[in-house]
Scaffold this motif. Structure first.
Motif, PDB file in Angstrom:
ATOM      1  N   ALA A  47       1.056  -1.098   0.094  1.00  6.73           N
ATOM      2  CA  ALA A  47      -0.056  -0.025   0.100  1.00  6.73           C
ATOM      3  C   ALA A  47       0.991   1.337  -0.100  1.00  6.73           C
ATOM      4  N   GLY A  48       2.285   1.125  -0.029  1.00  7.92           N
ATOM      5  CA  GLY A  48       3.295   2.167  -0.097  1.00  7.92           C
ATOM      6  C   GLY A  48       3.205   2.768   1.381  1.00  7.92           C
ATOM      7  N   ILE A  49       3.144   2.260   2.391  1.00 13.59           N
ATOM      8  CA  ILE A  49       3.302   2.591   3.734  1.00 13.59           C
ATOM      9  C   ILE A  49       4.748   2.233   4.228  1.00 13.59           C
ATOM     10  N   ARG A  50       5.474   3.462   4.763  1.00 15.93           N
ATOM     11  CA  ARG A  50       6.971   3.127   5.090  1.00 15.93           C
ATOM     12  C   ARG A  50       7.052   3.381   6.509  1.00 15.93           C
ATOM     13  N   ASP A  51       6.026   3.847   7.195  1.00 13.46           N
ATOM     14  CA  ASP A  51       6.323   4.280   8.645  1.00 13.46           C
ATOM     15  C   ASP A  51       5.474   3.349   9.601  1.00 13.46           C
ATOM     16  N   PHE A  52       6.113   2.704  10.618  1.00  9.87           N
ATOM     17  CA  PHE A  52       5.448   1.634  11.407  1.00  9.87           C
ATOM     18  C   PHE A  52       5.425   2.046  12.930  1.00  9.87           C
ATOM     19  N   ASP A  53       4.384   2.192  13.417  1.00  6.31           N
ATOM     20  CA  ASP A  53       4.138   2.689  15.064  1.00  6.31           C
ATOM     21  C   ASP A  53       4.153   1.778  15.995  1.00  6.31           C
ATOM     22  N   HIS A  54       5.054   1.671  16.987  1.00  7.75           N
ATOM     23  CA  HIS A  54       4.814   0.614  18.064  1.00  7.75           C
ATOM     24  C   HIS A  54       4.664   1.372  19.439  1.00  7.75           C
ATOM     25  N   ALA A  55       4.421   0.489  20.418  1.00 12.13           N
ATOM     26  CA  ALA A  55       4.763   1.098  21.636  1.00 12.13           C
ATOM     27  C   ALA A  55       5.202  -0.152  22.657  1.00 12.13           C
ATOM     28  N   ASP A  56       5.690   0.004  23.815  1.00 15.54           N
ATOM     29  CA  ASP A  56       6.518  -0.923  24.602  1.00 15.54           C
ATOM     30  C   ASP A  56       5.334  -1.928  25.118  1.00 15.54           C
ATOM     31  N   ILE A  57       4.023  -1.409  25.363  1.00 13.64           N
ATOM     32  CA  ILE A  57       2.884  -1.964  26.145  1.00 13.64           C
ATOM     33  C   ILE A  57       2.304  -2.958  24.994  1.00 13.64           C
ATOM     34  N   TYR A  58       2.343  -2.658  23.908  1.00 18.80           N
ATOM     35  CA  TYR A  58       1.539  -3.327  22.884  1.00 18.80           C
ATOM     36  C   TYR A  58       1.743  -4.991  22.935  1.00 18.80           C
ATOM     37  N   ALA A  59       0.699  -5.409  23.114  1.00 19.33           N
ATOM     38  CA  ALA A  59       0.507  -7.137  23.471  1.00 19.33           C
ATOM     39  C   ALA A  59       1.750  -7.493  24.612  1.00 19.33           C
ATOM     40  N   HIS A  60       1.818  -6.678  25.434  1.00 22.75           N
ATOM     41  CA  HIS A  60       2.862  -6.663  26.513  1.00 22.75           C
ATOM     42  C   HIS A  60       4.253  -7.319  25.956  1.00 22.75           C
ATOM     43  N   GLY A  61       4.688  -6.378  24.979  1.00 27.21           N
ATOM     44  CA  GLY A  61       5.916  -6.530  23.977  1.00 27.21           C
ATOM     45  C   GLY A  61       6.049  -7.496  23.150  1.00 27.21           C
ATOM     46  N   LYS A  62       5.032  -8.422  22.948  1.00 27.10           N
ATOM     47  CA  LYS A  62       5.085  -9.160  21.828  1.00 27.10           C
ATOM     48  C   LYS A  62       4.850  -8.743  20.397  1.00 27.10           C
ATOM     49  N   ALA A  63       4.033  -7.457  20.417  1.00 28.97           N
ATOM     50  CA  ALA A  63       3.921  -6.746  18.832  1.00 28.97           C
ATOM     51  C   ALA A  63       5.403  -6.357  18.374  1.00 28.97           C
ATOM     52  N   GLU A  64       6.281  -5.832  19.412  1.00 29.74           N
ATOM     53  CA  GLU A  64       7.572  -5.350  18.883  1.00 29.74           C
ATOM     54  C   GLU A  64       8.477  -6.487  18.653  1.00 29.74           C
ATOM     55  N   ALA A  65       8.315  -7.629  19.670  1.00 30.15           N
ATOM     56  CA  ALA A  65       9.027  -8.735  19.450  1.00 30.15           C
ATOM     57  C   ALA A  65       8.755  -9.320  18.213  1.00 30.15           C
ATOM     58  N   ALA A  66       7.573  -9.405  17.747  1.00 32.21           N
ATOM     59  CA  ALA A  66       7.113  -9.990  16.372  1.00 32.21           C
ATOM     60  C   ALA A  66       7.749  -9.431  15.229  1.00 32.21           C
ATOM     61  N   PHE A  67       7.641  -8.028  15.068  1.00 32.63           N
ATOM     62  CA  PHE A  67       8.226  -7.057  14.187  1.00 32.63           C
ATOM     63  C   PHE A  67       9.488  -7.269  14.073  1.00 32.63           C
ATOM     64  N   GLY A  68      10.223  -7.372  15.195  1.00 34.07           N
ATOM     65  CA  GLY A  68      11.725  -7.886  15.271  1.00 34.07           C
ATOM     66  C   GLY A  68      12.235  -8.757  14.763  1.00 34.07           C
ATOM     67  N   ARG A  69      11.097  -9.950  14.812  1.00 31.26           N
ATOM     68  CA  ARG A  69      11.505 -11.266  14.097  1.00 31.26           C
ATOM     69  C   ARG A  69      11.182 -10.884  12.469  1.00 31.26           C
TER      70      ARG A  69
END
Length: 322
Positions: A47-69
């Motif tokens: 879709a042309g999106i280049r910016d990704f928004d996170h927070a340390d609390i999202y899914a108790h950190g698992k959102a960032e961890a999944a993105f890191g993978r």
């Protein structure tokens, strides 16, 4: 996995990663969660999106961890995207209530934890997630400058703050705040109501702090809209838009989508993009189909007339403007 940047139609859109990581349960990150994250990222890139928004609390950190993978499994992707994350909320734990924390120590610790989960050495932007009544502007500034000098954070922004709160924080910062992320949508339109209801009795019913949008425009602070898709109430989410103003707005969204040859999501987001404040919608969905559909929002905004824009607003508010 794919993920080529097809066009820049979604360049002003931001993908909100709150839905990644398998939800807010306390279980471990699973392979299925990582696969779903790959699919959502593919859809966002398409879709042309280049910016990704996170927070340390999202899914108790698992959102960032999944993105890191995802980043670890796709060499070169990190150089083609921009990341931002948020800190400042402490979730409740046994014997401790949920609270806000913008102390120097907490900011530094959480920024490091986010970088570790994301598997990256830096993020382009760090946001303070919520106003902390015990915060000291000089402490926030000190933490930010320490992270910036170490090359771990590019810019500092905020979320859910009023103009006065931004002025207060800005007094201790050597540079302009990067962004303010606020709930803004066709459904949650207090940011508009607070302006047009000046000198009107109904203004007392609006909780949005008047002048915040105008302050951001004047100071060059990017406005990011969380909840931009209004939880799908105008684009077919089950159990929504069944009666009243929601139903009327959903019907108009559907009619405009048919007329413009796009999905309802593009109409809802295009309505935000049509505003001169150059609002950047944050997509809260992780559904690949809805993400891809959102990529048409820029085209829709460019073709949306003043009459169409006001008609959508009036339908959603359920009454004529004063």
């Amino acid at each position: 996995m794919g993920g080529g940047l097809v066009d820049d139609g979604g360049a002003r859109l931001i993908f909100g990663c709150m839905g990644l990581g398998g939800g807010w349960g306390t279980g471990p990150l699973e392979a299925a969660h990582v696969k779903a994250a790959h699919e959502a990222v593919d859809a966002a890139l398409e879709a042309g999106i280049r910016d990704f928004d996170h927070a340390d609390i999202y899914a108790h950190g698992k959102a960032e961890a999944a993105f890191g993978r995802v980043l670890a499994e796709r060499p070169g992707l990190r150089d083609r995207i921009r990341l931002q994350t948020k800190c400042g909320i402490r979730l409740p734990v046994p014997d401790k209530v949920g609270q806000y924390d913008s102390s120097r120590e907490w900011i530094l610790a959480q920024a490091e934890a986010s970088l570790d989960r994301l598997g990256t050495e830096h993020v382009e932007t760090l946001l303070i997630h919520r106003p902390d009544p015990l915060a000291r502007p000089e402490e926030i500034a000190e933490a930010f400058l320490q992270l910036k000098e170490a090359g771990k954070v590019g810019r500092l922004g905020v979320s859910n703050m009023s103009a006065q709160q931004m002025r207060w924080l800005q007094s201790a910062l050597p540079e302009t705040l990067a962004a303010n992320q606020l709930e803004m949508s066709l459904h949650r339109s207090g940011w508009l109501e607070s302006s047009v209801l000046v000198n009107h009795d109904d203004a007392a019913e609006i909780g949005f702090p008047h002048g915040t949008v105008e302050y951001c425009q004047a100071e060059g602070i990017e406005l990011q809209a969380w909840g931009a898709l209004a939880q799908g109430r105008y684009s077919g989410a089950p159990g929504t838009a069944e009666t009243g103003s929601d139903a009327a707005a959903a019907a108009l969204v559907a009619a405009l989508a048919e007329d413009k040859g796009c999905a309802p999501e593009a109409i809802v987001l295009g309505w935000l993009l049509r505003h001169p404040a150059r609002i950047r919608p944050v997509l809260g969905t992780s559904n690949p189909g809805r993400i891809k559909a959102s990529g048409e929002a820029k085209r829709v905004a460019e073709s949306m007339s003043r009459h169409e824009w006001y008609s959508l607003w009036v339908a959603a508010r359920g009454r004529a403007l004063p």
